[in-house]
Write an enzyme that holds these catalytic residues in place. Structure first.
Site, PDB file in Angstrom:
ATOM      1  N   ASP A 181       0.827  -1.208   0.000  1.00 37.90           N
ATOM      2  CA  ASP A 181       0.000   0.000   0.000  1.00 37.90           C
ATOM      3  C   ASP A 181       0.861   1.258   0.000  1.00 37.90           C
ATOM      4  O   ASP A 181       2.044   1.230   0.373  1.00 37.90           O
ATOM      5  CB  ASP A 181      -0.947   0.010   1.200  1.00 37.90           C
ATOM      6  CG  ASP A 181      -0.202   0.005   2.528  1.00 37.90           C
ATOM      7  OD1 ASP A 181       0.591  -0.935   2.763  1.00 37.90           O
ATOM      8  OD2 ASP A 181      -0.396   0.932   3.343  1.00 37.90           O
TER       9      ASP A 181
ATOM     10  N   GLU B 130      -0.139  -1.067   5.727  1.00 37.44           N
ATOM     11  CA  GLU B 130       0.903  -0.666   6.676  1.00 37.44           C
ATOM     12  C   GLU B 130       0.773   0.808   7.012  1.00 37.44           C
ATOM     13  O   GLU B 130       1.012   1.221   8.152  1.00 37.44           O
ATOM     14  CB  GLU B 130       2.279  -0.962   6.069  1.00 37.44           C
ATOM     15  CG  GLU B 130       3.458  -0.727   7.020  1.00 37.44           C
ATOM     16  CD  GLU B 130       4.004   0.701   7.022  1.00 37.44           C
ATOM     17  OE1 GLU B 130       4.815   1.034   7.897  1.00 37.44           O
ATOM     18  OE2 GLU B 130       3.609   1.507   6.127  1.00 37.44           O
TER      19      GLU B 130
END
Length: 374
Positions: free
Chosen positions: A71, A133
């Site tokens: 991400d 994350e």
């Protein structure tokens, strides 16, 4: 495929934190399958995003994990010179959202897969790619929970966050929470008939300020900057107009803790005050936004010595930003940070990574492969 070509593909997926990641996961899985590698997809409870775990080499033998997140933070801020989700190369720089944080690392790792698959590894190299994350390491715990059934306990985990390819042994832990207070609206001329949510939350804000000041007095750990734990109020929202009693107010708090301190405990005094508000007629909701522990790897740990050999430089003691490394360590695995790029370029317009940094990361992975063959 070369690392730059793979990076171009990865940047092209707008895998923004908190959104479905099926497209990037699917592309990586297909790429791995084309080289005879089967990835285990580990879905999260959200139902629309997944982690990926891969083993190259003998899974029953302890080896090493190369870990990174798929991400990226949003790219809606102004200041971009080109499409943030289209890789742009210019004088040795590769621009795009996530190039440094941290699709550059993922690209180098994926580019190394054919060579790793062809090598006769005596110790395995695992790939652990996580989701969300950037929202406080929400995805990787689901993967860590599955590791006992997926591989032998690893000898170490290398988190490829941008570090200039210099290993880092420690970072602070973090906890963040959102408090929502609801009172009762009314005309400001009759405060006796309402419940002012801003007034109620102000007392908790004062507590946060006092706690932040108290933390500056220690305990201390000189490897960090600043060398003490910290706490702050990050956002505050409430009220509609000056002549309306505000019936709701929301604040977000963040704590960062030095090694040996649970960051959630730093927010405990604030939560205790929030939990007492219903006794005065208010409603309160405390929601944890993120939490991960500090990382602290001993200077004489075998993993620290290994990274010194792989990179040719001694590991740094600590950094201020946080990673998933602390979660791996809490699960009983030695972990260390080492990846291409500079954290100062992350989360800002015209994020970029240097082609030379990708080559340095490639050299580290090749050295790790040699270590796993020897």
């Amino acid at each position: 495929m070369q690392a730059v070509e793979i990076l171009e593909r990865l940047v092209g997926f707008p895998s923004v934190v908190g959104t479905p990641n099926g497209e990037i996961v699917g592309w990586i899985r297909h790429y791995l399958q084309s080289h005879g590698i089967v990835a285990t997809e580990i879905a999260g409870p959200e139902g629309d995003r997944s982690n990926l775990f891969v083993t190259i080499g003998p899974r029953e033998t302890p080896g090493y994990i190369l870990s990174g997140h798929m991400d990226v933070v949003p790219a809606a801020e102004g200041g971009w010179s080109s499409d943030p989700f289209r890789l742009r190369a210019e004088t040795g720089r590769l621009y795009g959202r996530g190039t440094t944080d941290m699709k550059g690392f993922l690209a180098v790792v994926l580019a190394a897969v054919p060579a790793l698959a062809a090598a006769r590894l005596r110790r395995p190299i695992h790939l652990a790619f996580s989701y969300d994350e950037e929202a406080g390491c929400r995805g990787v715990p689901h993967m860590i929970a599955r590791l006992p059934e997926l591989c032998a306990r690893p000898l170490g985990v290398i988190i490829g966050e941008p570090s200039g390819m210099r290993a880092i042994r420690a970072h602070k832990g973090k906890a963040a929470a959102r408090l929502t207070v609801r009172g009762r609206s009314g005309h400001s001329s009759r405060p006796d008939q309402g419940l002012n949510a801003i007034h109620a939350i102000t007392e908790i804000l004062a507590c946060a300020s006092a706690e932040a000041e108290r933390l500056t007095q220690g305990p201390f750990d000189p490897v960090f900057e600043p060398p003490y734990s910290s706490l702050q109020v990050g956002t505050l929202k409430g009220g509609q107009a000056v002549n309306i009693i505000p019936d709701s107010c929301e604040a977000e708090f963040e704590a960062r803790a030095i090694s040996g301190i649970d960051p959630a405990t730093l927010l405990a005094p604030l939560r205790a005050m929030a939990d007492a508000l219903p006794q005065r007629g208010f409603q309160s909701e405390w929601r944890e936004l993120s939490a991960y522990p500090a990382l602290s790897l001993a200077a004489d740990a075998p993993l620290a010595h290994l990274l010194s050999e792989l990179t040719g430089t001694e590991p740094l003691a600590a950094v201020s930003y946080g990673t998933e490394a602390g979660l791996f360590q809490r699960a009983g695995m030695d972990a260390i940070i080492c990846g291409p790029g500079d954290i100062a370029r992350a989360h800002r317009p015209d994020e970029f990574i240097l082609a030379s940094e990708l080559l340095a990361c490639q050299a580290m992975i090749e050295a790790l492969a040699r270590h796993c063959i020897a």
